[in-house]
Design a protein around this motif. Structure first.
Motif, PDB file in Angstrom:
ATOM      1  N   LEU A  40       0.826  -1.204   0.000  1.00  0.00           N
ATOM      2  CA  LEU A  40       0.000   0.000   0.000  1.00  0.00           C
ATOM      3  C   LEU A  40       0.866   1.261   0.000  1.00  0.00           C
ATOM      4  CD1 LEU A  40      -2.791  -0.959   2.568  1.00  0.00           C
ATOM      5  CD2 LEU A  40      -3.102  -0.579   0.119  1.00  0.00           C
ATOM      6  N   GLY A  41       1.929   1.256   0.779  1.00  0.00           N
ATOM      7  CA  GLY A  41       2.812   2.409   0.807  1.00  0.00           C
ATOM      8  C   GLY A  41       3.484   2.662  -0.531  1.00  0.00           C
ATOM      9  N   LEU A  47       1.096   6.959  -6.600  1.00  0.00           N
ATOM     10  CA  LEU A  47      -0.077   7.802  -6.863  1.00  0.00           C
ATOM     11  C   LEU A  47       0.094   9.212  -6.299  1.00  0.00           C
ATOM     12  CD1 LEU A  47      -2.839   5.179  -6.042  1.00  0.00           C
ATOM     13  CD2 LEU A  47      -2.531   6.294  -8.269  1.00  0.00           C
ATOM     14  N   GLY A  48       1.296   9.570  -5.967  1.00  0.00           N
ATOM     15  CA  GLY A  48       1.540  10.908  -5.451  1.00  0.00           C
ATOM     16  C   GLY A  48       0.901  11.152  -4.099  1.00  0.00           C
ATOM     17  N   GLY A  49       0.723  10.086  -3.323  1.00  0.00           N
ATOM     18  CA  GLY A  49       0.121  10.209  -1.998  1.00  0.00           C
ATOM     19  C   GLY A  49      -1.382  10.027  -1.981  1.00  0.00           C
ATOM     20  N   GLY A  67      -0.256   1.394  10.199  1.00  0.00           N
ATOM     21  CA  GLY A  67       0.778   2.407  10.342  1.00  0.00           C
ATOM     22  C   GLY A  67       0.523   3.577   9.411  1.00  0.00           C
ATOM     23  N   ASP A  68       1.576   4.037   8.736  1.00  0.00           N
ATOM     24  CA  ASP A  68       1.408   5.189   7.849  1.00  0.00           C
ATOM     25  C   ASP A  68       1.284   4.774   6.386  1.00  0.00           C
ATOM     26  OD1 ASP A  68       3.963   4.380   7.235  1.00  0.00           O
ATOM     27  OD2 ASP A  68       4.909   6.326   7.602  1.00  0.00           O
ATOM     28  N   ALA A  69       0.863   3.521   6.127  1.00  0.00           N
ATOM     29  CA  ALA A  69       0.768   3.044   4.747  1.00  0.00           C
ATOM     30  C   ALA A  69      -0.202   3.859   3.892  1.00  0.00           C
ATOM     31  CB  ALA A  69       0.390   1.563   4.720  1.00  0.00           C
ATOM     32  N   PRO A  70      -1.415   4.158   4.375  1.00  0.00           N
ATOM     33  CA  PRO A  70      -2.297   4.988   3.551  1.00  0.00           C
ATOM     34  C   PRO A  70      -1.884   6.450   3.595  1.00  0.00           C
ATOM     35  CG  PRO A  70      -3.388   4.450   5.608  1.00  0.00           C
ATOM     36  CD  PRO A  70      -2.095   3.676   5.593  1.00  0.00           C
ATOM     37  N   GLY A  71      -2.136   7.159   2.520  1.00  0.00           N
ATOM     38  CA  GLY A  71      -1.825   8.579   2.512  1.00  0.00           C
ATOM     39  C   GLY A  71      -2.806   9.376   3.340  1.00  0.00           C
ATOM     40  N   ARG A 230       0.193  -6.255  -7.277  1.00  0.00           N
ATOM     41  CA  ARG A 230       0.636  -6.203  -8.674  1.00  0.00           C
ATOM     42  C   ARG A 230       0.759  -4.763  -9.146  1.00  0.00           C
ATOM     43  NH1 ARG A 230       3.954  -8.017 -12.233  1.00  0.00           N
ATOM     44  NH2 ARG A 230       3.140  -8.224 -14.362  1.00  0.00           N
ATOM     45  N   SER A 231      -0.203  -3.915  -8.775  1.00  0.00           N
ATOM     46  CA  SER A 231      -0.151  -2.508  -9.167  1.00  0.00           C
ATOM     47  C   SER A 231       1.055  -1.811  -8.524  1.00  0.00           C
ATOM     48  CB  SER A 231      -1.449  -1.796  -8.755  1.00  0.00           C
ATOM     49  OG  SER A 231      -2.568  -2.344  -9.426  1.00  0.00           O
ATOM     50  N   ALA A 232       1.367  -2.186  -7.286  1.00  0.00           N
ATOM     51  CA  ALA A 232       2.527  -1.601  -6.613  1.00  0.00           C
ATOM     52  C   ALA A 232       3.823  -2.005  -7.328  1.00  0.00           C
ATOM     53  CB  ALA A 232       2.571  -2.053  -5.156  1.00  0.00           C
ATOM     54  N   GLU A 233       3.902  -3.280  -7.757  1.00  0.00           N
ATOM     55  CA  GLU A 233       5.081  -3.742  -8.461  1.00  0.00           C
ATOM     56  C   GLU A 233       5.263  -3.016  -9.792  1.00  0.00           C
ATOM     57  OE1 GLU A 233       4.654  -7.889  -9.017  1.00  0.00           O
ATOM     58  OE2 GLU A 233       4.839  -8.411  -6.892  1.00  0.00           O
TER      59      GLU A 233
END
Length: 241
Positions: A40-41, A47-49, A67-71, A230-233
């Motif tokens: 997610l991070g 996605l620019g945050g 934690g701080d994973a989501p913007g 997959r999108s993160a990769e």
């Protein structure tokens, strides 16, 4: 099916329970799979945050799990909003349920072993996953409890009934998030799994984005997590299932 907007112009808004993580017997028993916060991070940064978790749970619960994973985080169905990491929590001017309602809710829960009362800043929920015979009793009792109140509504969700103030829903949460950076000007994508998420999906479509139900597109939370990973990769949208 809705079409994903171009990645570089998009914002991603994700429900939590039943979407990112599997449902559990009790709210406190949920498990965040290893690697999900990192994915997610990574996707948030790509996605620019502009990645948020939008949930009925308190923001503090999201922080404990992710934690701080989501913007950003919108908790309590929009009753609490933090627009970016490290930002302050904003609360719309919404009513608080009377103390007598919570006392009655506690009495109801005690009558059904396994049932749970989940308190929130502006409302509460009665969980009956482990006391399913309480379903209709809870609905009737809460409907009578609220009565003609103009400030609160009763909402169904996964094995629970929730009392929350009118004006707090995931559609209003989406609109609030999308008014400020880093979300402003982007096309929002909402992913959720139940009726409470449909307000968020409608809001995203109204803004030119998209909305997807887990069961219709991803099958289950594991499918959502696979797509997020997959999108993160890739640093762009992975193919939808």
């Amino acid at each position: 099916m809705d079409v994903l907007p171009p990645f570089h112009r998009a914002a991603l808004l994700l429900d939590m329970d039943g979407t990112l993580i599997d449902l559990a017997a009790t709210p406190d028993a949920v498990v965040v799979p290893v690697g999900l916060p990192v994915a997610l991070g990574t996707l948030r940064d790509a996605l620019g945050g502009a990645l948020a978790i939008v949930t009925g749970r308190p923001i503090e619960t999201v922080d404990r799990l992710f934690g701080d994973a989501p913007g950003a985080v919108a908790g309590e169905h929009g009753g609490a909003i933090r627009h970016h990491r490290g930002g302050s929590i904003e609360r719309p001017d919404l009513p608080v349920p009377p103390a007598v309602w919570l006392e009655e809710a506690e009495t109801l829960v005690r009558a059904f072993p396994g049932a749970l009362l989940e308190r929130k800043a502006r409302g509460f929920a009665l969980h009956y996953r482990q006391a399913q015979e309480a379903r209709d009793v809870f609905r009737t009792a809460l409907t009578e409890l609220i009565g003609a109140s103009s400030g609160f509504q009763l909402h169904p969700a996964h094995m629970l009934w929730e009392v929350r103030p009118i004006g707090a829903d995931k559609g209003s949460a989406v609109m609030a998030l999308m008014r400020e950076a880093p979300f402003a000007g982007r096309l929002p994508v909402f992913i959720g799994d139940d009726v409470t998420d449909e307000d968020g999906m409608r809001a995203c479509r109204k803004l030119g984005g998209a909305g997807y139900r887990v069961d219709e597109v991803f099958l289950d939370p594991a499918g959502v997590r696979s797509w997020v990973g997959r999108s993160a990769e890739l640093g762009c949208w992975g193919p939808l299932p």
